[in-house]
Design an enzyme around this catalytic site. Structure first.
Site, PDB file in Angstrom:
ATOM      1  N   ARG A   1       0.845  -1.179   0.000  1.00 45.52           N
ATOM      2  CA  ARG A   1       0.000   0.000   0.000  1.00 45.52           C
ATOM      3  C   ARG A   1       0.888   1.239   0.000  1.00 45.52           C
ATOM      4  O   ARG A   1       1.927   1.285   0.665  1.00 45.52           O
ATOM      5  CB  ARG A   1      -0.936   0.027   1.222  1.00 45.52           C
ATOM      6  CG  ARG A   1      -2.096  -0.946   1.149  1.00 45.52           C
ATOM      7  CD  ARG A   1      -3.094  -0.567   0.063  1.00 45.52           C
ATOM      8  NE  ARG A   1      -4.285  -1.397   0.050  1.00 45.52           N
ATOM      9  CZ  ARG A   1      -4.416  -2.513  -0.657  1.00 45.52           C
ATOM     10  NH1 ARG A   1      -3.413  -2.959  -1.392  1.00 45.52           N
ATOM     11  NH2 ARG A   1      -5.564  -3.184  -0.614  1.00 45.52           N
TER      12      ARG A   1
ATOM     13  N   HIS B   1      -0.770  -0.130  -9.709  1.00 47.31           N
ATOM     14  CA  HIS B   1      -1.447  -1.035  -8.771  1.00 47.31           C
ATOM     15  C   HIS B   1      -2.031  -2.250  -9.496  1.00 47.31           C
ATOM     16  O   HIS B   1      -3.188  -2.609  -9.306  1.00 47.31           O
ATOM     17  CB  HIS B   1      -2.551  -0.296  -8.005  1.00 47.31           C
ATOM     18  CG  HIS B   1      -2.877  -0.936  -6.687  1.00 47.31           C
ATOM     19  ND1 HIS B   1      -3.379  -0.237  -5.619  1.00 47.31           N
ATOM     20  CD2 HIS B   1      -2.779  -2.232  -6.261  1.00 47.31           C
ATOM     21  CE1 HIS B   1      -3.571  -1.053  -4.594  1.00 47.31           C
ATOM     22  NE2 HIS B   1      -3.215  -2.274  -4.961  1.00 47.31           N
TER      23      HIS B   1
ATOM     24  N   GLU C   1      -3.931   7.165  -4.748  1.00 50.72           N
ATOM     25  CA  GLU C   1      -4.341   6.590  -6.032  1.00 50.72           C
ATOM     26  C   GLU C   1      -5.752   7.046  -6.403  1.00 50.72           C
ATOM     27  O   GLU C   1      -6.613   7.149  -5.519  1.00 50.72           O
ATOM     28  CB  GLU C   1      -4.291   5.058  -5.956  1.00 50.72           C
ATOM     29  CG  GLU C   1      -2.900   4.517  -5.675  1.00 50.72           C
ATOM     30  CD  GLU C   1      -2.901   3.005  -5.493  1.00 50.72           C
ATOM     31  OE1 GLU C   1      -3.948   2.366  -5.739  1.00 50.72           O
ATOM     32  OE2 GLU C   1      -1.862   2.460  -5.101  1.00 50.72           O
TER      33      GLU C   1
END
Length: 326
Positions: free
Chosen positions: A246, A293, A275
């Site tokens: 993360r 991601h 994000e």
């Protein structure tokens, strides 16, 4: 899959997917009399709150913020939030608990994909592959005797988090003849031995011994900002950092400074603090290998997540139907 007994009459349960559903979910739930399945386009903000208000079960994605406004909109009806992802940091667990909303975590089946991208990123960084690819495409031929490329064999990999992904990374790194050190206070000693990792007592002790540091822990109050300037300074000069966990675990400004100074020779980042907003200067940094991601997103992982989601929803709707409605 063998479905359990149907939902009893008079116990209608609305299952709402707040984005397009995984394959097989709608068909499986359609076989439950009394379950109404609603599939939405990707929702966020007020539209997500409206979907929660009209559902007993909300199926969410990791990029959707399930905060107090969303949970509060569903107060009195919403009974569970189901999500298939490695992290649940997008959900306000305190608010969910206070409102009596169950949070159901589904195995996303993506650990292998994340582990594979981790090793690929490590090799790509140390072999300088992005630069080689682009330069060769432009017709440039290097002096191969002077390349600074490095092998991963014989190097030391430090892993933070020895869960589903971390264990797979450890096994693959050991197969590539790396020494693996790992820190995870929540994993029993036997797991470390099983995957060939030496247990290290603390992050502070781990950092100076790593040629590469790879993060595989969830984003929590304990891990947010865990890798900052002080931690990056403890890495050996020229070490590399890989984050497929993360974005909030790493202080991006501190990392950019460490890269600029050459303290860290490279970083592979699949995740970012905000994000899909990527802070200028980090994803475009010449020493960063950035991806959007996507580590856990493969054809195989999507199939595995769909199977897990169907099984979890199957059990959940039958259990909820047997309870006294609100």
């Amino acid at each position: 899959m063998t479905l359990r007994p149907p939902v009893p009459p008079g116990h209608e349960i609305v299952v709402a997917c707040a984005s397009p559903a995984d394959s097989g979910v709608a068909a499986a739930l359609a076989r439950h009399p009394g379950v109404l399945f609603v599939e939405h386009p990707p929702l966020d903000g007020p539209e997500l709150a409206a979907a929660a208000a009209a559902a007993d079960v909300l199926v969410a994605r990791a990029w959707q913020r399930i905060d107090r406004s969303v949970l509060g909109a569903g107060a009195g009806r919403l009974r569970a939030v189901v999500q298939g992802s490695a992290g649940l940091d997008n959900i306000d667990h305190e608010a969910a608990s206070r409102m009596g909303v169950e949070v159901v975590a589904v195995d996303p089946g993506n650990a292998t994909g994340v582990a594979e991208l981790t090793l690929l990123s490590l090799i790509a960084l140390w072999r300088g592959l992005p630069a080689h690819w682009s330069e060769t495409a432009r017709g440039t031929w290097p002096d191969r005797e002077r390349l600074p490329d490095r092998e991963i064999a014989g190097k030391t990999l430090g892993i933070v988090g020895l869960g589903r992904v971390g264990t797979r990374v450890s096994r693959r790194a050991r197969a590539c003849e790396m020494t693996v050190l790992a820190v995870d206070p929540y994993i029993p000693e036997g797991r470390f031995r099983e995957v060939g990792a030496e247990r290290i007592g603390s992050l502070e002790e781990l950092l100076p011994r790593c040629d590469a540091l790879s993060l595989h822990c969830p984003l929590t109050t304990e891990t947010r900002g865990m890798i900052g300037a002080a931690q990056l300074d403890r890495l050996p000069a020229g070490a590399v950092l890989i984050n497929t966990a993360r974005g909030g675990i790493v202080d991006e400004a501190a990392l950019a400074a460490a890269l600029d100074a050459g303290r860290v020779s490279g970083a592979a980042l699949d995740v970012f603090e905000r994000e899909p907003v990527v802070v200028p200067g980090i994803a475009s940094h010449r020493r960063v290998l950035a991806t959007p991601h996507l580590a856990g997103h493969t054809v195989e992982s999507h199939r595995a997540r769909a199977r897990s989601l169907v099984e979890a929803l199957d059990e959940l709707v039958v259990r909820l139907a047997s309870e006294v409605p609100r």
